[in-house]
Design an enzyme around this catalytic site. Structure first.
Site, PDB file in Angstrom:
ATOM      1  N   CYS A   2       0.825  -1.209   0.000  1.00  0.00           N
ATOM      2  CA  CYS A   2       0.000   0.000   0.000  1.00  0.00           C
ATOM      3  C   CYS A   2       0.859   1.259   0.000  1.00  0.00           C
ATOM      4  CB  CYS A   2      -0.891   0.009   1.232  1.00  0.00           C
ATOM      5  SG  CYS A   2      -1.893  -1.474   1.425  1.00  0.00           S
ATOM      6  N   ARG A  27       5.083  -0.153  -6.240  1.00  0.00           N
ATOM      7  CA  ARG A  27       4.974  -0.919  -5.006  1.00  0.00           C
ATOM      8  C   ARG A  27       3.985  -2.070  -5.131  1.00  0.00           C
ATOM      9  NH1 ARG A  27       6.580   2.013  -0.324  1.00  0.00           N
ATOM     10  NH2 ARG A  27       4.893   1.121   0.885  1.00  0.00           N
ATOM     11  N   GLU A 481      18.158 -23.218  -7.275  1.00  0.00           N
ATOM     12  CA  GLU A 481      17.751 -21.818  -7.289  1.00  0.00           C
ATOM     13  C   GLU A 481      18.919 -20.901  -7.588  1.00  0.00           C
ATOM     14  OE1 GLU A 481      15.419 -18.318  -6.933  1.00  0.00           O
ATOM     15  OE2 GLU A 481      15.043 -20.391  -7.528  1.00  0.00           O
TER      16      GLU A 481
END
Length: 608
Positions: A2, A27, A481
């Site tokens: 947010c 964001r 990974e």
């Protein structure tokens, strides 16, 4: 996550607030809203979807008049991403408008209290309780109302407050979230990120937890939690707008690597209460969990690698058979799935098409599903019987870093919870594992601190055209990974192999031009790894060793070394990946690659 913006000054507020929201779009969010005060009345417009939708509804802000206001981009936590649930939220009689970042942990109790007093709630959010509390406590003293309201709240929150009876005056509150004040001439601001401010002012005040601030066009006053005025230093931002969006880092990927200690903390700590692991809104009971005869973990890309790590951990702790399956393969494999299967689905976005298809196939065959996802309200989250959110926040770089490590953290939490419910671990082992979970954020930070030299290793090795990563057990899963990180952002060919498989064919590719990255963090297998290192060195390869902090023996075998902090063996893959992320980043940087947006890749793969 947010974003918050507030403005009071001499200009029309809405266009400036919309500009601030646009600068916070990176964001991640799912709805947006703006509220301005004009002639004693709060005017508010909200829109699900993009800031562009909000701009269209307000004619780029021209439809709203007023020189004081607040705005917000929301990333849904409580309630779906709808216009109604979007911020700002109004109090019962429209006296207050509130924007909020964070989570009010005691909102249910507060909501019950307010409903008992006759308050009717319009949204599904936790934030709305704040607006109603403000109106309840307001008696003409805005500061007092804000302080009394904040005192009732538990959790993490940043608040922006607009009052219809207080023209030109804003309040904001910070508790465990980012909040920055912008100091202007005849105008002042607050925002959750400096990005929203630097186009208007580069003079800022960084607030501390427990502080609240009062803004008028002429003045900013900061108070501590007791209401006493506190002196704050004004800092000058030297970044341009683009750099500010990255928090001063050259690339989002590096910013997100550095955010991992906090991200992992956000995943782990809220789930540990009173020495036990507690998942919110979790429907699996101890009786149900004992009925599962097997676990299947499905995912794609890095999320699949997190699942491979989890296989080792769950099998070790729970003594339950675990299968890992690439989602793109599982769907078409006529899988042996029934009502005694627990399906764990891992996805950052919750919108990965192959994973959704595999999930639907398995659930149709009777599997009970558990989703590990970041995005609240995503397709996978909605389909799943149970969800564990990673709370990683938005991840801008295409190559995942904190998305992967928070998935690991969530899977570790589940593994320990599962083992405890099965009675597979005793109280002493449970306490030991929970302590190790708590230590994960500091372990990640230590992994960063131990490897400041990694950029120099990248300068040395960036010219290699093909690399191999090797490891055994959990180290092999971590190698997968590490190899993916390198290939996807540097475009260097890289493969991960179980170290014991080298001599079954792959060793034919080893020569004096080859760099081999050898992961040696499973100490019970260290001597076996030394044998593998000697095999490749005998054929001329160079070796970059990855070993536990304090291991001096590795220098006798490897040409260079990356270190990993010591901790719980089963959780080693999480801190272990950090130096490999850094290695991949600096290799790509040396090679001039597009680090945040590698060619041909997308952040969320929503097609098969």
């Amino acid at each position: 996550m947010c974003g918050i913006v507030g403005y009071t000054g001499r200009l029309e507020a809405a266009p400036l607030l919309l500009d601030g929201l646009r600068r916070l779009e990176y964001r991640g969010y799912d709805s947006a809203g703006v509220a301005v005060l004009d002639a004693g009345r709060i005017e508010m417009v909200k829109a699900s979807g993009s800031v562009a939708n909000l701009a269209e509804k307000t004619a780029n802000g021209a439809a709203l008049t007023g020189k004081c206001g607040i705005a917000h981009t929301r990333w849904a936590t409580h309630g779906a991403p709808t216009d109604t649930n979007a911020h700002p939220h109004l109090s019962e009689h429209g006296l207050f408008a509130v924007v909020h970042n964070g989570i009010i942990e005691n909102f249910a109790a507060l909501k019950g209290e307010l409903e008992a007093e006759g308050i009717v709630f319009r949204s599904e959010t936790d934030t709305e309780v704040v607006a109603h509390l403000l109106e309840k406590y307001y008696d003409g003293d805005l500061k007092s109302a804000v302080m009394r309201t904040a005192a009732r709240l538990e959790g993490s929150y940043v608040l922006g407050v607009l009052c219809a009876k207080e023209p030109g005056r804003l309040f904001c509150v910070k508790e465990a979230g980012p909040l920055i004040l912008g100091v202007g001439v005849g105008e002042n601001y607050f925002a959750s990120d400096v990005t929203a401010l630097v186009s208007r002012t580069k003079n800022v005040i960084y607030m501390s937890d427990g502080e609240l601030a009062e803004l008028t066009p002429e003045k900013i006053t900061v108070y501590d939690r007791t209401g006493r005025e506190t002196a704050k230093e004004v800092s000058h931002v030297v970044w341009d707008v683009e750099a500010a969006e990255k928090g001063g880092y050259e690339h989002f990927m590096m910013k997100e690597i550095m955010e991992q200690p906090r991200a992992v903390k956000n995943t782990v700590e809220p789930r540990i209460r009173g020495g036990e692991i507690v998942f919110e809104d979790f429907g699996l009971t101890a009786e149900e969990i004992r009925r599962f005869s097997r676990v299947v973990i499905t995912a794609c890309g890095s999320a699949y690698h997190a699942g491979v790590v989890a296989k080792y951990v769950i099998e070790s702790l729970c003594r339950v058979s675990v299968e890992t399956a690439l989602a793109s393969e599982l769907r078409y494999s006529d899988p042996i799935i029934d009502g005694r299967t627990l399906l764990i689905v891992v996805s950052q976005s919750g919108e990965t098409a192959d994973t959704i298809a595999a999930m639907r196939e398995c659930m149709a065959r009777g599997a009970r599903s558990l989703a590990i996802v970041n995005v609240v309200g995503s397709t996978i989250a909605r389909l799943a019987d149970n969800v564990i959110y990673t709370h990683a926040g938005p991840e801008i770089a295409v190559a995942t870093t904190k998305g992967y490590t928070t998935q690991l953290a969530a899977l570790y939490l589940f593994a320990v919870w599962y083992a405890d419910k099965l009675g597979a671990i005793d109280a002493a082992r449970r306490a030991e594992l929970i302590a190790a979970l708590y230590a994960l954020p500091s372990m990640v930070q230590r992994a960063i601190d131990l490897n400041v030299h990694v950029k120099y290793l990248a300068e040395r090795w960036h010219g290699h055209k093909s690399l191999f990563f090797i490891g055994r057990n959990i180290d092999y899963a971590a190698a997968m990974e590490g190899s993916l990180k390198l290939k996807e952002i540097s475009y260097i060919h890289s493969e991960a192999y179980a170290a014991g498989e080298l001599k079954h064919g792959t060793i034919a590719l080893i020569d004096e031009k080859r760099l081999v990255v050898a992961l040696c963090c499973q100490e019970q297998l260290y001597d076996k790894m030394v044998s593998n290192i000697q095999e490749v060195k005998a054929r001329g390869a160079k070796v970059l060793g990855v070993a536990l902090e304090g291991n001096r023996r590795i220098f006798a075998e490897a040409d260079d070394v990356l270190y990993v902090p010591r901790g719980e063996r089963l959780f080693a893959a999480l801190p272990e990946i950090v130096p490999l992320q850094l290695f991949a980043y600096y290799i790509a940087r040396e090679n001039g690659c597009s680090i945040d947006k590698p060619r041909n890749l997308a952040k969320s793969v929503t097609v098969e």
